[in-house]
Design an enzyme around this catalytic site. Structure first.
Site, PDB file in Angstrom:
ATOM      1  N   ASP A 183     -12.852   5.319   1.612  1.00 55.35           N
ATOM      2  CA  ASP A 183     -11.424   5.397   1.920  1.00 55.35           C
ATOM      3  C   ASP A 183     -10.971   6.855   1.920  1.00 55.35           C
ATOM      4  O   ASP A 183     -10.829   7.474   0.870  1.00 55.35           O
ATOM      5  CB  ASP A 183     -10.649   4.576   0.876  1.00 55.35           C
ATOM      6  CG  ASP A 183      -9.140   4.599   1.112  1.00 55.35           C
ATOM      7  OD1 ASP A 183      -8.683   5.297   2.044  1.00 55.35           O
ATOM      8  OD2 ASP A 183      -8.413   3.916   0.362  1.00 55.35           O
ATOM      9  N   LYS A 231       2.763  11.273  -3.688  1.00 57.31           N
ATOM     10  CA  LYS A 231       1.666  10.640  -4.401  1.00 57.31           C
ATOM     11  C   LYS A 231       0.707  11.669  -4.998  1.00 57.31           C
ATOM     12  O   LYS A 231       0.004  11.391  -5.966  1.00 57.31           O
ATOM     13  CB  LYS A 231       0.922   9.749  -3.422  1.00 57.31           C
ATOM     14  CG  LYS A 231       0.002   8.738  -4.054  1.00 57.31           C
ATOM     15  CD  LYS A 231      -0.464   7.791  -2.982  1.00 57.31           C
ATOM     16  CE  LYS A 231      -1.601   6.924  -3.416  1.00 57.31           C
ATOM     17  NZ  LYS A 231      -2.049   6.074  -2.319  1.00 57.31           N
ATOM     18  N   GLU A 236      -7.128   0.879  -4.287  1.00 55.85           N
ATOM     19  CA  GLU A 236      -7.094   0.730  -2.830  1.00 55.85           C
ATOM     20  C   GLU A 236      -8.417   0.262  -2.220  1.00 55.85           C
ATOM     21  O   GLU A 236      -8.430  -0.676  -1.427  1.00 55.85           O
ATOM     22  CB  GLU A 236      -6.613   2.038  -2.189  1.00 55.85           C
ATOM     23  CG  GLU A 236      -5.103   2.173  -2.314  1.00 55.85           C
ATOM     24  CD  GLU A 236      -4.599   3.605  -2.292  1.00 55.85           C
ATOM     25  OE1 GLU A 236      -5.365   4.500  -1.899  1.00 55.85           O
ATOM     26  OE2 GLU A 236      -3.436   3.821  -2.675  1.00 55.85           O
ATOM     27  N   ASP A 240       0.880  -1.170   0.000  1.00 55.95           N
ATOM     28  CA  ASP A 240       0.000   0.000   0.000  1.00 55.95           C
ATOM     29  C   ASP A 240       0.911   1.211   0.000  1.00 55.95           C
ATOM     30  O   ASP A 240       1.512   1.544   1.029  1.00 55.95           O
ATOM     31  CB  ASP A 240      -0.895  -0.037   1.244  1.00 55.95           C
ATOM     32  CG  ASP A 240      -1.660   1.278   1.440  1.00 55.95           C
ATOM     33  OD1 ASP A 240      -1.666   2.114   0.515  1.00 55.95           O
ATOM     34  OD2 ASP A 240      -2.251   1.449   2.528  1.00 55.95           O
TER      35      ASP A 240
HETATM   36  N1  LIG Z   1      -6.939   9.461  14.886  1.00 52.29           N
HETATM   37  C1  LIG Z   1      -6.977  10.187  13.759  1.00 52.29           C
HETATM   38  N2  LIG Z   1      -7.912  11.143  13.600  1.00 52.29           N
HETATM   39  C2  LIG Z   1      -7.977  11.872  12.472  1.00 52.29           C
HETATM   40  N3  LIG Z   1      -7.116  11.730  11.443  1.00 52.29           N
HETATM   41  C3  LIG Z   1      -6.162  10.805  11.547  1.00 52.29           C
HETATM   42  C4  LIG Z   1      -6.047   9.978  12.683  1.00 52.29           C
HETATM   43  N4  LIG Z   1      -5.009   9.125  12.492  1.00 52.29           N
HETATM   44  C5  LIG Z   1      -4.503   9.408  11.285  1.00 52.29           C
HETATM   45  N5  LIG Z   1      -5.177  10.416  10.697  1.00 52.29           N
HETATM   46  C6  LIG Z   1      -4.946  11.037   9.397  1.00 52.29           C
HETATM   47  O1  LIG Z   1      -5.024  10.047   8.386  1.00 52.29           O
HETATM   48  C7  LIG Z   1      -4.182  10.425   7.294  1.00 52.29           C
HETATM   49  C8  LIG Z   1      -3.324   9.273   6.913  1.00 52.29           C
HETATM   50  O2  LIG Z   1      -4.131   8.207   6.590  1.00 52.29           O
HETATM   51  P1  LIG Z   1      -3.555   7.006   5.751  1.00 52.29           P
HETATM   52  O3  LIG Z   1      -4.670   6.064   5.582  1.00 52.29           O
HETATM   53  O4  LIG Z   1      -2.315   6.526   6.359  1.00 52.29           O
HETATM   54  O5  LIG Z   1      -3.276   7.777   4.413  1.00 52.29           O
HETATM   55  P2  LIG Z   1      -2.655   7.285   3.050  1.00 52.29           P
HETATM   56  O6  LIG Z   1      -3.223   5.920   2.798  1.00 52.29           O
HETATM   57  O7  LIG Z   1      -3.117   8.291   2.067  1.00 52.29           O
HETATM   58  O8  LIG Z   1      -1.201   7.294   3.262  1.00 52.29           O
HETATM   59  C9  LIG Z   1      -3.361  11.583   7.783  1.00 52.29           C
HETATM   60  O9  LIG Z   1      -3.858  12.762   7.214  1.00 52.29           O
HETATM   61  C10 LIG Z   1      -3.563  11.561   9.263  1.00 52.29           C
HETATM   62  O10 LIG Z   1      -3.486  12.853   9.816  1.00 52.29           O
HETATM   63 MG   LIG Z   2      -4.491   4.703   2.010  1.00 52.02          MG
END
Ligand SMILES: Nc1ncnc2c1ncn2[C@@H]1O[C@H](COP(=O)(O)OP(=O)(O)O)[C@@H](O)[C@H]1O
Ligand SMILES: [Mg+2]
Lengths: 413, 611
Positions: free
Chosen positions: B193, B70, B171, B8
Site C-alpha cells: 500500500d 495525517k 489499511e 478510509d
Molecule cells: N496515476 C497515478 N500515477 C502516480 N501516482 C498517482 C496516480 N494517481 C494518484 N497518484 C498518487 O497517489 C497518491 C494518493 O494515493 P491515495 O491512495 O489516495 O493516498 P492516501 O490513501 O494516502 O490518501 C498521491 O500522491 C497521488 O499523487
Molecule cells: Mg490509502
C-alpha cells in the site's frame, strides 16, 4: 471440581457403617441425606423426592459419594456417570445464572474450556492430535479463534464471562504460537509430558468402538450367511432344480462308464438338461454324455448287425439302420455295417449312400471302397463303381482283381 | 439492522463505504465523486471548506489550507519529522500545550484531530445524504505502521466528528478483507500500500474466513507526496540555477509547483514525457514576471525517485522475514494506493515478489470497502459462527525503559492482538511509595530512540522494606492496537491506581471542549446556509432595483416627493450591502422586506412609464 452427573438408573444407599451423628452437613446435604437413609433406591426415584433442582441434587449426591457417605452403584457395575460433550462436567448454577449475553450452551462451553485450560496441553486446547501438520495446526487455531476471539462476542455484555473468554483466547494463542514455530514445538514436545489430547482420546474411543462394531458385524455377517445358505437350499426352487440336474448328470456319467447302460445314461443326461436349461456347465456335460451314449448304442447295434439281419424283417432292419445313422452319423464303421444291413434288407440304393458317406469319412478305408464298388455295380451306377475301382487299383496297383474291376466298370460304361 | 460505515481516512484522499445488501459498496458524494480530498481550509469568512472545494481554492489560500494532516496526527512536536514537515508545509504549525502539533489557520489554532475530524464529518455527511438517515458508528482505517499515539489521535478525531468508532483497523488489512470477503480462499497474500503519505506492507494468511496478519511493516513518512517533492526540488533547483531565486519562499508559487509536480507525475504514469508549464510563477518586482517551463521524462522521474521505491522493497524484505515465509509461498500481491499506479512501482513489486500483482481490486476504494466489511462483520456478530474474523498484529515492539536508559520489549512487534504481557515491578528503596514506569513503542534498544507512549506512576504503595512490595503491571493491546496499562499489588491483590504523566494525548476535558465548539460551529454553519439563501434573495432585489433605477430617477425628478423616495431607497441598498459584507443575518432579515417593497414600487413606476 468438575464431576460427572450421576446416572438416573444407578442405585443409591447410605454407605455401610456411616455415623450420621458425626457428620458435618449443610442444610441441603442433610435434607437430601434424610431421603437416602433407610432405603435402597434409584437415583431417579431419589430425585423425585429430593425437593430441589435435579442438577443441584446430583451435585450434592456426587459430593456425598465422594465423601463416602453414600454409595452409588450403576446397574451391572458400570460407570455411575454419563459421558457428554462436556465430559460430564457439572456446572454451578451460580455460574450459569450469571448475567451475560450468552446462551446456556455458550456459557457451558466457555466454562468447560476454561476449567480445562490448565489440564489440556497445547494440542488439546486447539483440538488437535499430536501428529497435526502445520496446516492442521493453523486450521485448529482459526477454528478456536472464531469461537473465542473477543470479536466473536463484539458488543455483547459478557459480565463475568468476559475475563474467561479473554483467558481462553490468550491461552489458545499462546498454544498456537508454540506449535506454529517448528523449533518451539519441538522443544515443547521434548520437555512436556503430554498425555492424550481430547481429540486423540476421542479418536481412540471411536477406533475402539469401530473395532468392536466391526467384530460384531463380522459375527453377524457370518450368521447371516449361514442362514441365507440354508434358506437358499431349502426354499429356492431354482437351486433345487440345479441341484437335481447335478445329481442326474453325475448318475448319467456313472451309467456311461458302466457299459451297456448308454441308453440310461443318455436319458439321465437329457433329464439333467431339462432341469437346468440355463446352466451351461450341466448342458455341456450332458451333451457329452448323450453323444457318447449314442455312439455306444450305435456301435452296439453295429456289433449285432449279423444277428439283426438274421432275426428281423426287412422293414425292422431298416428301422435299425435309421437309428444307427441317427446315433452315429459320422462313424464310418457303424455306417458300413448299416450299409450291409440295408443291402440285405433289399435297399441297395440306401446301402450305397451309407457306404459312400463311410468312404468319404474314412479316406483310407479299402473296405469302404470295395463296398461302394459292389453296391454301385449292383445298382448299375458304373460311374461311381469305376471311381471306387480306380481308387482301389491306385491304392494297390499289383492286385489283378482291382485291375479287372476297373476293366469291368469301363466296359459297362 | 443498524447502519455502519467504513471510512478510509487517507493522507490525500478519503473514501466512505458500507455493506449494502451483503455487498460492500463505495458511497459517492453528491458531485458523484467516490473519493474526497483530505483537505480542509478556512475561508476568509471563517467558513470551513472541506474536500473538493478546499482543494479548488488551495492555490489562492495556501496558508489556510491544510492537506496531509495525517502526517501530523498523533505526532509529537519534538519528533524530528515535525521539523522536516514544517519547512515544507505552506500552512503554519505550532507547538501545543501537551507537546503535540497544532495548526494555525487565520486567527484560530486547531488540534490535528480536529482537522481530521472535519474530513471525517464530511465523509459521514456523504453517507448520511446517501442513506437519508443519521449514521453514528464507523470503522476507520489507519496505516498499519501507526503507533499508539497516532491510533489514539485518530480515534479522538472520530469522537470529535460525532462518530462512535467501533474499531480502528489497518489499511492493508482492510484491503485484504475486501479482497477476500466471502470468497472462500485459502492463501497467503501480500498487500503493498503506497498512498499519498504512507507506505505499508502486510503479509496475510487467509483461510476459512479468518484473516491472519503474519507480519506488517511500513513507513509513515513515505508516500506519493515524497515523489512530488522530488519533482518540486528538481524544478526549484533548476529555476534557482537559472534565475537565482528560491521559489519555495513564496507560498503561492510553492503550492503551484506542488500541483504541477503531482499532475506531471500522474501523467507520466501514462506517457513518456510531459511539459510543466507555469507562467508568471514569480514576480521580480519591477512589473515583470518569470515563467517556468520544463520537460520531464518518465526516465528522469524514475531516476529522481528510485531510492524511494528501493526503500519500500527493503521494507518488504524485512516484513517477509518477520512473517517467516519465503516470497514464493505468496500466491497474490495486491496493490493499494494511488502511487502504485506508477509503472516503475508496479514493475519493482512484480520483480521483487516474482508475481504479477493482482488487478482485482480498485486501489483507491479497496481500503474503505474493507473497513465497511469489518464494520458490518462486527455489528452482525450473532450467536453462530462469525462470518469473518480478523487476527491483526501490533506493528511495533511495546516495552518499558529499564536501568541505563535501555528498552526492554514486553510485547514484540507482529504479536496478534488483543494481547497482553505482565511485568513485575518491585520497590528499590525502603518505604518507597511510588514507582515510575516509562512505556515506549519502537524498534530501538535504546529507550530514547523509541516513541514515548506515556509515563505512569504507581502511587500509594504500602510502606515496606525494599523489594517486598511487588506490583504486577499488565500491558494490554486491544484489537484496535491501542495500549492500556493496569497494575495490581501482588501481596494484597489490590488494583493499583496509575497516574499518566507524560503523553501527548488530548485530555478528556479538551476533547469535550472541542466537541462542544464543533457543535456550535455546526449550528452556525446551519445558520450560514440560511444566510446564504437570504442573501441570494436580497441580491436579486438589488439587481432589479439597479436595473430600474435610471428610469425611475427620470420620472421622480419631476415630482416633489421623488427625491426623498430615492434617498430612502439608496440608504436601504447601503444597509443591505453592509449586512451582506458583515454576514449579519439579522440585519439582512430586516432590510429584506423593505427591499422587496421598494423593488415592487420601482416596477410599478417603470410600468407606468412604459405605457
Ligand atoms: N496515476 C497515478 N500515477 C502516480 N501516482 C498517482 C496516480 N494517481 C494518484 N497518484 C498518487 O497517489 C497518491 C494518493 O494515493 P491515495 O491512495 O489516495 O493516498 P492516501 O490513501 O494516502 O490518501 C498521491 O500522491 C497521488 O499523487
Ligand atoms: Mg490509502
Amino acid at each position: 471440581m468438575p464431576t460427572k452427573p450421576i446416572r438416573d438408573d444407578a442405585t443409591v444407599e447410605l454407605a455401610p457403617g456411616t455415623d450420621l451423628t458425626g457428620l458435618e452437613l449443610s442444610q441441603r446435604e442433610g435434607f437430601l441425606l434424610s431421603r437416602v437413609v433407610g432405603r435402597k433406591q434409584t437415583v431417579g426415584d431419589l430425585l423425585k423426592v429430593a425437593g430441589m433442582l435435579a442438577d443441584d441434587a446430583r451435585t450434592i449426591l456426587a459430593r456425598l459419594a465422594l465423601r463416602g457417605v453414600v454409595t452409588v452403584k450403576a446397574p451391572g457395575g458400570g460407570p455411575i456417570a454419563e459421558d457428554d460433550e462436556f465430559d460430564g462436567m457439572v456446572f454451578s448454577p451460580a455460574d450459569l445464572g450469571a448475567p451475560a449475553d450468552l446462551t446456556i450452551e455458550q456459557k457451558k462451553r466457555i466454562l468447560y474450556v476454561e476449567a480445562n485450560l490448565s489440564r489440556w496441553n497445547h494440542y488439546g486446547l486447539l483440538g488437535l492430535k499430536r501428529t497435526a501438520d502445520a496446516r492442521e495446526i493453523k486450521k485448529g487455531y482459526f477454528r478456536a479463534s472464531k469461537e473465542f476471539h473477543p470479536d466473536a462476542f463484539f458488543r455483547k455484555e459478557l459480565g463475568p464471562y468476559k475475563a474467561r473468554v479473554d483467558r481462553i483466547f490468550r491461552a489458545m494463542k499462546a498454544a498456537y504460537d508454540v506449535l506454529n514455530d517448528e523449533k518451539r514445538r519441538q522443544e515443547y514436545d521434548d520437555t512436556v509430558e503430554v498425555g492424550l489430547t481430547p481429540a486423540e482420546e476421542r479418536e481412540l474411543r471411536e477406533l475402539a468402538q469401530k473395532a468392536e462394531e466391526k467384530k460384531e458385524q463380522a459375527q453377524k455377517d457370518e450368521r447371516l450367511q449361514a442362514r441365507l445358505k440354508d434358506r437358499r437350499l431349502k426354499r429356492n426352487p431354482m437351486f433345487d432344480r440345479i441341484h437335481k440336474a447335478r445329481a442326474f448328470i453325475t448318475q448319467a456319467e456313472t451309467a456311461l462308464r458302466g457299459q451297456k447302460q448308454a441308453a440310461q445314461a443318455a436319458r439321465l443326461a437329457r433329464l439333467a438338461k431339462d432341469y437346468a436349461p440355463q446352466d451351461g456347465g450341466i448342458k455341456a456335460r450332458a451333451d457329452v454324455v448323450i453323444a457318447q451314449a449314442n455312439l455306444e448304442r450305435a456301435r452296439a447295434l453295429a456289433g449285432r448287425a449279423e444277428a439283426i439281419i438274421a432275426t428281423y424283417e426287412n422293414d425292422r432292419i431298416l428301422e435299425f439302420v435309421d437309428e444307427m445313422e441317427q446315433l452315429a452319423p459320422r462313424d464310418p464303421a457303424v455306417l458300413l455295417k448299416a450299409a450291409k444291413m440295408a443291402n440285405s434288407a433289399k435297399n441297395p440304393q440306401r446301402a450305397l449312400k451309407l457306404a459312400t458317406t463311410a468312404a468319404s469319412l474314412d479316406q483310407a478305408s479299402q473296405k469302404a471302397r470295395e463296398m461302394v464298388y459292389l453296391l454301385a455295380a449292383g445298382v448299375g451306377s458304373w460311374h461311381t463303381a469305376l471311381k471306387a475301382a480306380e481308387w482301389l487299383r491306385d491304392k494297390d496297383p499289383k492286385s489283378g482283381e482291382f485291375k479287372n474291376m476297373v476293366k469291368e466298370a469301363k466296359r459297362n460304361l | 439492522m443498524e447502519r455502519v460505515i467504513g471510512i478510509d481516512l487517507g493522507t490525500t484522499n478519503s473514501c466512505v463505504a458500507a455493506v449494502v445488501g451483503g455487498i460492500p459498496t463505495v458511497i459517492a458524494n453528491r458531485g458523484g465523486y467516490k473519493t474526497t480530498p483530505s483537505m480542509v481550509a478556512i475561508a476568509e469568512s471563517g467558513r470551513r471548506l472541506i474536500g473538493h472545494i478546499a482543494k479548488r481554492q488551495a492555490i489562492t489560500n495556501a496558508e489556510n489550507t491544510v492537506y496531509a494532516a495525517k502526517r501530523l496526527i498523533g505526532r509529537k512536536w519534538s519528533d524530528p519529522r515535525t521539523e522536516a514537515a514544517r519547512a515544507d508545509l505552506p500552512y503554519t504549525i505550532i507547538q501545543g500545550d501537551i507537546g503535540d502539533i497544532r495548526v494555525q489557520l487565520r486567527d484560530r489554532v486547531y488540534t490535528v484531530p480536529e482537522i481530521s475530524a472535519m474530513v471525517l464529518t464530511e465523509m459521514k455527511k456523504v453517507a448520511e445524504d446517501h442513506f437519508g438517515e443519521k449514521i453514528e458508528r464507523a470503522v476507520i482505517t489507519i496505516p498499519a505502521y501507526f503507533n499508539d499515539g497516532q491510533r489514539q489521535a485518530t480515534k479522538d478525531a472520530g469522537r470529535v466528528a460525532g462518530l462512535d468508532v467501533i474499531r480502528i483497523i489497518n489499511e492493508p488489512t482492510a484491503a485484504a478483507l475486501a479482497y477476500g470477503y466471502r470468497k472462500d480462499i485459502q492463501k497467503k497474500v501480500a498487500i503493498y500500500d503506497l498512498g499519498g503519505g504512507t507506505f505499508d506492507i502486510s503479509i496475510l494468511d487467509i483461510g476459512e474466513g479468518v484473516f491472519e496478519v503474519l507480519a506488517t511493516g511500513g513507513d509513515t513518512f513515505l508516500g506519493g507526496e515524497d515523489f512530488d517533492r522530488r519533482i518540486v526540488e528538481w524544478l526549484v533547483f533548476g529555476f534557482a540555477k537559472e534565475h537565482n531565486i528560491d521559489l519555495r519562499n513564496d507560498p503561492m508559487s510553492l503550492q503551484r509547483l506542488r500541483d504541477a509536480a503531482e499532475k506531471a507525475k500522474i501523467e507520466l504514469s501514462m506517457t513518456q514525457t510531459t511539459e510543466i508549464n507555469l507562467p508568471f510563477i514569480i514576480s521580480t518586482g519591477k512589473n515583470d514576471s518569470l515563467h517556468l517551463q520544463r520537460t520531464l521524462t518518465r526516465e528522469k522521474l524514475e531516476e529522481l525517485t528510485s531510492d524511494l521505491v528501493e526503500r519500500t522493497l527493503e521494507m518488504c524484505n524485512r516484513t517477509l522475514k518477520a512473517a517467516k515465509i519465503e516470497s514464493d509461498e505468496l500466491e497474490d500481491v495486491i496493490l493499494v494506493g494511488g502511487q502504485t499506479r506508477m509503472p516503475r512501482v508496479q514493475a519493482a513489486v512484480k520483480e521483487f515478489f516474482g508475481i504479477e500483482p493482482s488487478k482485482n481490486v480498485h486501489p483507491d476504494e479497496v481500503v474503505a470497502l474493507g473497513a465497511a466489511v469489518q464494520a458490518h462483520a462486527l455489528v452482525t456478530q450473532g450467536d453462530g459462527e462469525p462470518d469473518l474474523l480478523l487476527l491483526d498484529v501490533t506493528p511495533h515492539n511495546l516495552g518499558i525503559m529499564i536501568a541505563g536508559g535501555y528498552f526492554q520489549t514486553l510485547i514484540p512487534a507482529n504479536s496478534t492482538v488483543p494481547t497482553s504481557a505482565n511485568h513485575m515491578f518491585t520497590t528499590v528503596r525502603d518505604e518507597q511509595t511510588a514507582v515510575k514506569i516509562v512505556v515506549l513503542q519502537g524498534e530501538s534498544g535504546v529507550a530514547a530512540d523509541n516513541e514515548l507512549l506515556g509515563e505512569f506512576i504507581l502511587t500509594g504503595l504500602r510502606k515496606a522494606p525494599r523489594g517486598e512490595v511487588e506490583i504486577e503491571v499488565t500491558f494490554d493491546i486491544s484489537p484496535d492496537g491501542i495500549v492500556s496499562v493496569s497494575a495490581k499489588d501482588m501481596d494484597t491483590g489490590k488494583e493499583q491506581s496509575i497516574q499518566v504523566t507524560a503523553t501527548n494525548r488530548l485530555s478528556d476535558d479538551e476533547l469535550e471542549r472541542i466537541i462542544r465548539e464543533n457543535e456550535e460551529y455546526a449550528v452556525t454553519e446551519a445558520g450560514m446556509e440560511a444566510f446564504g439563501r437570504r442573501r441570494t434573495e436580497v441580491e436579486r432585489y438589488l439587481r432589479e432595483i439597479d436595473k430600474l433605477r435610471p428610469a425611475v430617477e427620470e420620472l421622480m425628478r419631476t415630482s416633489d416627493f421623488g427625491g426623498d423616495a430615492l434617498t430612502k431607497a439608496d440608504r436601504l441598498i447601503d444597509r443591505a450591502k453592509t449586512a451582506i459584507k458583515m454576514q449579519d443575518a439579522a440585519a439582512l432579515d430586516e432590510v429584506r422586506e423593505q427591499l422587496e417593497r421598494t423593488a415592487q414600487m420601482f416596477k410599478g413606476v417603470a410600468a407606468k412609464l412604459n405605457r
